[in-house]
Write a protein that holds these residues in place. Structure first.
Motif, PDB file in Angstrom:
ATOM      1  N   LEU A 666       1.037  -1.343  -0.052  1.00 47.28           N
ATOM      2  CA  LEU A 666      -0.067   0.030  -0.086  1.00 47.28           C
ATOM      3  C   LEU A 666       0.848   1.193  -0.033  1.00 47.28           C
ATOM      4  CD1 LEU A 666      -2.521  -1.337   2.769  1.00 47.28           C
ATOM      5  CD2 LEU A 666      -2.609  -1.572   0.075  1.00 47.28           C
ATOM      6  N   LEU A 667       0.836   2.136  -0.983  1.00 44.52           N
ATOM      7  CA  LEU A 667       1.701   3.231  -1.186  1.00 44.52           C
ATOM      8  C   LEU A 667       0.632   4.578  -1.220  1.00 44.52           C
ATOM      9  CD1 LEU A 667       2.470   0.955  -3.779  1.00 44.52           C
ATOM     10  CD2 LEU A 667       4.524   2.126  -3.453  1.00 44.52           C
ATOM     11  N   ASN A 668       1.311   5.492  -0.231  1.00 41.07           N
ATOM     12  CA  ASN A 668       0.595   6.904  -0.341  1.00 41.07           C
ATOM     13  C   ASN A 668       1.695   7.909  -0.283  1.00 41.07           C
ATOM     14  OD1 ASN A 668      -1.019   9.011   0.338  1.00 41.07           O
ATOM     15  ND2 ASN A 668      -0.852   8.754   2.622  1.00 41.07           N
ATOM     16  N   ALA A 669       1.821   8.514  -1.585  1.00 41.35           N
ATOM     17  CA  ALA A 669       2.769   9.582  -1.766  1.00 41.35           C
ATOM     18  C   ALA A 669       2.280  11.004  -1.422  1.00 41.35           C
ATOM     19  CB  ALA A 669       3.313   9.462  -3.107  1.00 41.35           C
ATOM     20  N   GLY A 670       0.778  11.068  -0.841  1.00 39.31           N
ATOM     21  CA  GLY A 670       0.278  12.467  -0.800  1.00 39.31           C
ATOM     22  C   GLY A 670       0.729  13.002   0.699  1.00 39.31           C
ATOM     23  N   ASP A 671      -0.007  13.975   1.037  1.00 40.57           N
ATOM     24  CA  ASP A 671       0.426  14.732   2.076  1.00 40.57           C
ATOM     25  C   ASP A 671      -0.274  14.275   3.467  1.00 40.57           C
ATOM     26  OD1 ASP A 671       2.368  16.124   0.689  1.00 40.57           O
ATOM     27  OD2 ASP A 671       0.835  17.685   0.139  1.00 40.57           O
ATOM     28  N   THR A 672      -1.373  13.676   3.151  1.00 41.39           N
ATOM     29  CA  THR A 672      -2.223  13.281   4.455  1.00 41.39           C
ATOM     30  C   THR A 672      -2.335  11.837   4.664  1.00 41.39           C
ATOM     31  OG1 THR A 672      -4.205  13.277   2.968  1.00 41.39           O
ATOM     32  CG2 THR A 672      -3.732  15.439   4.152  1.00 41.39           C
ATOM     33  N   ASP A 673      -2.485  11.307   5.704  1.00 41.38           N
ATOM     34  CA  ASP A 673      -2.608   9.833   6.036  1.00 41.38           C
ATOM     35  C   ASP A 673      -4.210   9.540   5.205  1.00 41.38           C
ATOM     36  OD1 ASP A 673      -0.784  10.428   7.670  1.00 41.38           O
ATOM     37  OD2 ASP A 673      -1.655   9.911   9.381  1.00 41.38           O
ATOM     38  N   VAL A 674      -3.932   8.232   4.516  1.00 42.49           N
ATOM     39  CA  VAL A 674      -5.052   7.347   3.941  1.00 42.49           C
ATOM     40  C   VAL A 674      -5.374   6.188   4.723  1.00 42.49           C
ATOM     41  CG1 VAL A 674      -5.685   6.617   1.603  1.00 42.49           C
ATOM     42  CG2 VAL A 674      -4.403   8.575   1.768  1.00 42.49           C
ATOM     43  N   VAL A 675      -6.707   5.909   4.552  1.00 43.80           N
ATOM     44  CA  VAL A 675      -7.093   4.601   4.979  1.00 43.80           C
ATOM     45  C   VAL A 675      -7.377   3.667   3.798  1.00 43.80           C
ATOM     46  CG1 VAL A 675      -8.626   3.267   6.298  1.00 43.80           C
ATOM     47  CG2 VAL A 675      -7.934   5.435   7.116  1.00 43.80           C
ATOM     48  N   PHE A 676      -6.732   2.709   3.634  1.00 45.16           N
ATOM     49  CA  PHE A 676      -7.039   1.708   2.557  1.00 45.16           C
ATOM     50  C   PHE A 676      -8.042   0.718   3.019  1.00 45.16           C
ATOM     51  CE2 PHE A 676      -3.301   3.569   0.953  1.00 45.16           C
ATOM     52  CZ  PHE A 676      -3.099   3.063  -0.400  1.00 45.16           C
ATOM     53  N   ARG A 677      -9.032   0.344   2.281  1.00 47.43           N
ATOM     54  CA  ARG A 677      -9.913  -0.805   2.497  1.00 47.43           C
ATOM     55  C   ARG A 677      -9.359  -2.162   1.746  1.00 47.43           C
ATOM     56  NH1 ARG A 677     -14.953  -1.599   4.211  1.00 47.43           N
ATOM     57  NH2 ARG A 677     -15.408   0.579   4.245  1.00 47.43           N
ATOM     58  N   LEU A 678      -9.074  -2.973   2.411  1.00 49.60           N
ATOM     59  CA  LEU A 678      -8.280  -4.312   1.922  1.00 49.60           C
ATOM     60  C   LEU A 678      -9.304  -5.134   1.021  1.00 49.60           C
ATOM     61  CD1 LEU A 678      -6.444  -5.732   4.887  1.00 49.60           C
ATOM     62  CD2 LEU A 678      -5.916  -3.518   3.392  1.00 49.60           C
ATOM     63  N   PRO A 679      -8.787  -5.695  -0.116  1.00 52.24           N
ATOM     64  CA  PRO A 679      -9.360  -6.037  -1.319  1.00 52.24           C
ATOM     65  C   PRO A 679      -9.789  -7.404  -0.958  1.00 52.24           C
ATOM     66  CG  PRO A 679      -7.062  -6.276  -1.823  1.00 52.24           C
ATOM     67  CD  PRO A 679      -7.406  -5.331  -0.619  1.00 52.24           C
ATOM     68  N   GLU A 680     -10.905  -8.129  -1.526  1.00 50.82           N
ATOM     69  CA  GLU A 680     -11.387  -9.308  -1.148  1.00 50.82           C
ATOM     70  C   GLU A 680     -10.631 -10.226  -1.944  1.00 50.82           C
ATOM     71  OE1 GLU A 680     -13.874 -10.398   0.675  1.00 50.82           O
ATOM     72  OE2 GLU A 680     -14.233  -8.272   1.597  1.00 50.82           O
ATOM     73  N   PRO A 681     -10.647 -11.659  -1.707  1.00 48.32           N
ATOM     74  CA  PRO A 681     -11.079 -12.410  -0.409  1.00 48.32           C
ATOM     75  C   PRO A 681     -10.306 -11.894   0.598  1.00 48.32           C
ATOM     76  CG  PRO A 681      -9.705 -13.920  -1.520  1.00 48.32           C
ATOM     77  CD  PRO A 681      -9.772 -12.595  -2.389  1.00 48.32           C
ATOM     78  N   VAL A 705      -8.708  -7.969   9.989  1.00 47.71           N
ATOM     79  CA  VAL A 705      -8.478  -6.657   9.465  1.00 47.71           C
ATOM     80  C   VAL A 705      -9.008  -6.666   7.868  1.00 47.71           C
ATOM     81  CG1 VAL A 705      -6.411  -5.504   8.523  1.00 47.71           C
ATOM     82  CG2 VAL A 705      -6.196  -7.066  10.515  1.00 47.71           C
ATOM     83  N   THR A 706      -9.920  -5.574   7.983  1.00 49.48           N
ATOM     84  CA  THR A 706     -10.181  -5.000   6.498  1.00 49.48           C
ATOM     85  C   THR A 706      -9.962  -3.590   6.277  1.00 49.48           C
ATOM     86  OG1 THR A 706     -12.289  -3.910   7.758  1.00 49.48           O
ATOM     87  CG2 THR A 706     -12.498  -6.362   7.343  1.00 49.48           C
ATOM     88  N   GLU A 707      -9.421  -3.084   6.940  1.00 50.09           N
ATOM     89  CA  GLU A 707      -8.607  -1.717   6.729  1.00 50.09           C
ATOM     90  C   GLU A 707      -7.331  -1.326   7.080  1.00 50.09           C
ATOM     91  OE1 GLU A 707     -11.498   1.206   8.140  1.00 50.09           O
ATOM     92  OE2 GLU A 707     -12.763   1.160   6.662  1.00 50.09           O
ATOM     93  N   GLN A 708      -6.783  -0.634   6.538  1.00 52.31           N
ATOM     94  CA  GLN A 708      -5.134  -0.624   7.023  1.00 52.31           C
ATOM     95  C   GLN A 708      -4.907   1.053   6.553  1.00 52.31           C
ATOM     96  OE1 GLN A 708      -2.562  -2.354   8.507  1.00 52.31           O
ATOM     97  NE2 GLN A 708      -1.899  -0.217   8.512  1.00 52.31           N
ATOM     98  N   ALA A 709      -4.349   1.739   7.587  1.00 52.99           N
ATOM     99  CA  ALA A 709      -4.008   3.355   7.555  1.00 52.99           C
ATOM    100  C   ALA A 709      -2.485   3.251   7.036  1.00 52.99           C
ATOM    101  CB  ALA A 709      -4.165   3.880   8.978  1.00 52.99           C
ATOM    102  N   VAL A 710      -2.412   4.014   5.900  1.00 55.03           N
ATOM    103  CA  VAL A 710      -0.952   4.395   5.649  1.00 55.03           C
ATOM    104  C   VAL A 710      -0.642   5.811   5.876  1.00 55.03           C
ATOM    105  CG1 VAL A 710       0.562   4.042   3.635  1.00 55.03           C
ATOM    106  CG2 VAL A 710      -1.199   2.320   3.779  1.00 55.03           C
ATOM    107  N   ALA A 712       1.060   9.594   5.360  1.00 48.59           N
ATOM    108  CA  ALA A 712       1.622  10.402   4.303  1.00 48.59           C
ATOM    109  C   ALA A 712       2.948   9.785   3.957  1.00 48.59           C
ATOM    110  CB  ALA A 712       1.467  11.831   4.660  1.00 48.59           C
ATOM    111  N   HIS A 713       3.367  10.020   2.671  1.00 53.14           N
ATOM    112  CA  HIS A 713       4.663   9.848   2.140  1.00 53.14           C
ATOM    113  C   HIS A 713       5.161   8.448   2.644  1.00 53.14           C
ATOM    114  CE1 HIS A 713       4.329  13.911   1.232  1.00 53.14           C
ATOM    115  NE2 HIS A 713       4.172  14.234   2.616  1.00 53.14           N
ATOM    116  N   SER A 714       4.678   7.248   2.650  1.00 58.18           N
ATOM    117  CA  SER A 714       4.947   6.163   3.265  1.00 58.18           C
ATOM    118  C   SER A 714       4.327   4.940   2.521  1.00 58.18           C
ATOM    119  CB  SER A 714       4.551   5.958   4.903  1.00 58.18           C
ATOM    120  OG  SER A 714       4.920   7.139   5.685  1.00 58.18           O
ATOM    121  N   LEU A 715       4.837   3.870   2.760  1.00 62.90           N
ATOM    122  CA  LEU A 715       4.202   2.725   2.146  1.00 62.90           C
ATOM    123  C   LEU A 715       4.074   1.649   3.429  1.00 62.90           C
ATOM    124  CD1 LEU A 715       6.404   0.060   1.761  1.00 62.90           C
ATOM    125  CD2 LEU A 715       7.187   1.527  -0.242  1.00 62.90           C
ATOM    126  N   VAL A 716       3.139   0.642   3.213  1.00 64.42           N
ATOM    127  CA  VAL A 716       2.851  -0.432   4.314  1.00 64.42           C
ATOM    128  C   VAL A 716       2.880  -1.793   3.349  1.00 64.42           C
ATOM    129  CG1 VAL A 716       0.996  -1.484   5.583  1.00 64.42           C
ATOM    130  CG2 VAL A 716       1.857   0.856   6.103  1.00 64.42           C
TER     131      VAL A 716
END
Length: 743
Positions: A666-681, A705-710, A712-716
């Motif tokens: 999960l990659l987030n190159a933006g300036d704010t934190d982002v919550v990713f919803r994890l894909p199925e299955p 776990v169905t969501e993951q916060a990433v 800003a300027h980070s990857l998980v």
């Protein structure tokens, strides 16, 4: 030594092969190529190289190889050549017997070149430029070739044979690695003796490095203009000899020092790759010195301008180009390569300006004689081959166009990763292609992902620390008023208004710089392809904004090992170790075949798939949106073959293999934190790395776990195991990135 030798009046005929000086216990056979010389003299020198003891014509010429045999000559004999023929630059001939010439096959040199006007084949002050020959003897300023014994007891040395898909390259400068090592004896710093220091080997092994790639170790001609400025050619892309190591890199003046270094690196399981420069020589253009090839047969060794043989073709930007289509010149290059493999047991080569090597009469050709000769060679075709796939000539950018068997430096990976994490618009689709091994460039002719050598930094350009600390280059120390070096760095100093260049005490700026550097480092080591790490980036080495430190043989370029012990250095170092351990442990991170989303290693899980922050495959419109700076990449792979064998006894009753490894990046190159919803299955995801907190421990697997916060300027990176497919039948293709998004 030769000073005790009773030199005969003339040489015996000898043999035309092998080329160079070969000692047989009773004497030395000398052989050198020249198609256009009318005579070649062998010159013998005293042990200190200062006095010429004898000068004798080579008595025979067979198939354009001049040769002679000197009875009773001993090991340690110092020698050179003088070539006679026309001095006619307009026709490409620059013979001048007043110039002592190095044997192109010299195995060892007696020392460096000492600059003098006598080194030039023409009169420097003449109004006719290079058209008037110079009659001064250059021997007092020239190093001499040394007759050596090439034997060495290698014991049970074997090439580590690291598979390409497991290879992690560490690009380093032999001298720079140890010049600031207080725990190395002063006379050994900057030499091969320090390269195999146990503490350095331990550092590489603890990181997970498999392969050391050394900047050029061939003998170097120091540029006169640099010496006059008090500088030196540090990188070494100015070759004086293709068979002899740089004399200053030998602490003992003995060739076995390099062999011992390779032997010990091999014993530790580490490969050695040499950066080599066969595209041009140190003699430059028509106004350069005459030290070897130019004086022996200028018209054969170099590519000259058709119809204007006074001048040189210069697709390298370095003044000349070796004439590789000529069979004797190609032979010299292949003999050199084989020599380093067979005599020094090196494991491969990185070819500087590799596009030049692939130029035949009609420009670059993946079927050029150079490539064909290497790929059919029983010795060279079995070692690692890496090309820098560009030069300055017409059609000089050839990334992805080299033949199978070669890996290539991928500058598109470098630029895309830099631009994505800097926050540039429109980089998401390009990054998708780079993360998946650059299949758009390399997935042809049955090539594998390892053909893409991924890097963010190299010796040429910013270090990782400077990449996040400077908006522009700062090369003032090079003495060229900051005109040298590229302006296209895709860097940022991460200050609010861009005004803070370089060091700062501002904690907010430092935190942003750390996040950006950690995200890029993680992207490099988690992408498909062969990762290359530049020495010192693992602890944040800086060159104070200099992006062209080729002439800085100073502490600016050397590795400061004390920085590795700082808190910041330890964070980065531990992160590299963790990432490389993950890459080794998780099969989906180092897949040896390209993935296209048309295979399902596990039910409902394709080998590769892309998702947005809602856990859905991006639409074509979303791929085309230049302002989206988030991306999710899921990869799945079965255990490697060896692990499958170990798991055989644990296979299910119907014979299916063990669990499939699945990773979600999960990659987030933006300036704010982002919550990713994890894909199925849904899978039992485990958080194994957060680049913003690289020292945090991995989380526990959880089905909830169905969501993951990433941040800003980070990857998980998340990892899970999934049950494999139970039946062998064509899988429903998973939805992957559209071709226009990744090409």
């Amino acid at each position: 030594m030769i000073m005790a030798l009773q030199v005969p009046d003339r040489l015996l005929p000898g043999k035309p092969y092998p080329l160079g000086a070969q000692w047989d216990g009773l004497g030395v056979n000398f052989a050198v190529f020249s198609a256009n010389a009318s005579r070649i003299d062998l010159c013998l020198f005293s042990a200190n190289g200062r006095k010429e003891l004898a000068r004798m014509p080579l008595p025979e010429c067979t198939d354009e190889i001049w040769h002679g045999y000197l009875p009773n000559a001993a090991l340690g004999t110092l020698y050179g050549f003088r070539a006679f023929g026309p001095y006619d630059p307009a026709r490409g001939h620059r013979f001048n017997p007043h110039k002592l010439l190095l044997d192109p096959y010299a195995r060892q040199l007696s020392g460096p070149v000492r600059w003098s006007d006598a080194l030039f084949g023409y009169r420097l002050q003449s109004a006719r430029a290079d058209l008037t020959p110079d009659r001064r003897d250059s021997a007092p300023t020239m190093p001499k070739a040394v007759v050596v014994d090439e034997s060495f007891h290698w014991g049970d040395d074997r090439p580590p044979g690291v598979p390409w898909q497991d290879t992690v390259i560490y690009e380093a400068h032999l001298r720079g690695v140890s010049m600031l090592r207080d725990d190395v004896l002063p006379h050994q710093r900057g030499t091969f003796a320090a390269l195999c220091d146990p503490r350095f080997l331990d550092h590489l092994l603890r990181m997970g490095i498999t392969t050391v790639e050394l900047l050029p170790i061939h003998a170097i001609l120091q540029d006169r203009f640099l010496l006059e400025r008090g500088l030196r050619n540090y990188w070494g892309y100015n070759t004086l000899s293709y068979f002899a190591p740089e004399p200053s890199y030998l602490a003992t003046d003995q060739l076995h020092e390099l062999k011992v270094a390779v032997r010990r690196l091999h014993a530790a399981g580490i490969e050695v790759i040499l950066d080599v420069v066969y595209n041009h020589t140190c003699e430059g253009n028509e106004l350069g010195p005459t030290v070897s090839w130019r004086g022996l047969d200028n018209a054969s060794y170099y590519q000259l301008v058709p119809g204007d043989e006074r001048h040189y073709l210069n697709d390298t930007g370095c003044g000349n180009m070796l004439n590789l289509p000529h069979p004797r010149v190609l032979q010299m290059v292949l003999d050199s390569l084989r020599y380093w493999v067979q005599c020094f047991h090196v494991d491969g080569f990185r070819f500087d300006l590799g596009a030049t090597l692939g130029r035949d009469q009609n420009g670059f050709d993946p079927g050029a004689s150079f490539f064909d000769a290497i790929l059919q060679d029983p010795v060279l075709s079995r070692v690692k081959l890496i090309s820098e796939p560009w030069d300055l000539g017409p059609g000089g950018y050839q990334l992805g166009n080299h033949p199978p068997g070669f890996a290539e430096w991928n500058d598109k990976f470098r630029d895309t990763v830099r631009r994505f994490w800097r926050g540039d618009a429109g980089q998401r689709g390009e990054l998708a292609a780079r993360l998946s091994g650059s299949a758009d460039l390399f997935d042809r002719r049955h090539r594998r992902p390892w053909a893409s050598v991924n890097f963010i930094t190299a010796h040429d350009g910013f270090t990782l620390a400077d990449l996040v600390s400077y908006n522009g280059k700062h090369n003032e120390d090079n003495g060229e008023e900051n005109r040298d070096g590229t302006d296209n760095n895709y860097s940022a100093n991460w200050s609010p208004d861009g005004s803070v260049e370089g060091p700062t005490d501002d904690p907010a700026i430092l935190a942003l710089r750390a996040r950006a550097a950690q995200a890029m480092l993680a992207t490099l080591l988690l992408a498909q392809g062969t990762p290359m790490l530049t020495a010192g980036d693992e602890w944040g080495r800086s060159q104070h904004g200099n992006n062209n430190a080729y002439c800085q043989d100073t502490a600016l370029s050397w590795l400061d090992w004390k920085q590795a012990q700082t808190p910041r250095g330890q964070v980065l170092l531990q992160m590299v170790r963790r990432l490389l351990a993950l890459r080794l442990r998780l099969p989906s991170l180092g897949a040896n075949r390209f993935s296209h989303g048309n295979q399902e290693p596990a039910p409902g899980i394709g080998d590769i798939a892309w998702f947005d922050t809602e856990g859905q495959p991006p639409s074509p419109e979303a791929w085309a949106d230049p302002e989206i700076r988030t991306l999710a990449l899921r990869r799945a792979a079965a255990p490697p073959r060896s692990e499958r064998l170990e798991l055989a006894h644990r296979a299910t009753r119907d014979g299916h293999p063990g669990p499939v490894n699945v990773t979600l990046l999960l990659l987030n190159a933006g300036d704010t934190d982002v919550v990713f919803r994890l894909p199925e299955p849904a899978l039992p995801w485990q958080l194994v790395l957060d680049s913003s907190q690289p020292q945090a421990e991995a989380g526990r697997p959880s089905n909830a776990v169905t969501e993951q916060a990433v941040p800003a300027h980070s990857l998980v990176l998340l990892a899970a195991q999934a049950a494999p497919q139970r039946f062998d039948h064509p899988a429903e293709p998973a939805r992957a990135a559209p071709q226009e998004a990744v090409s």
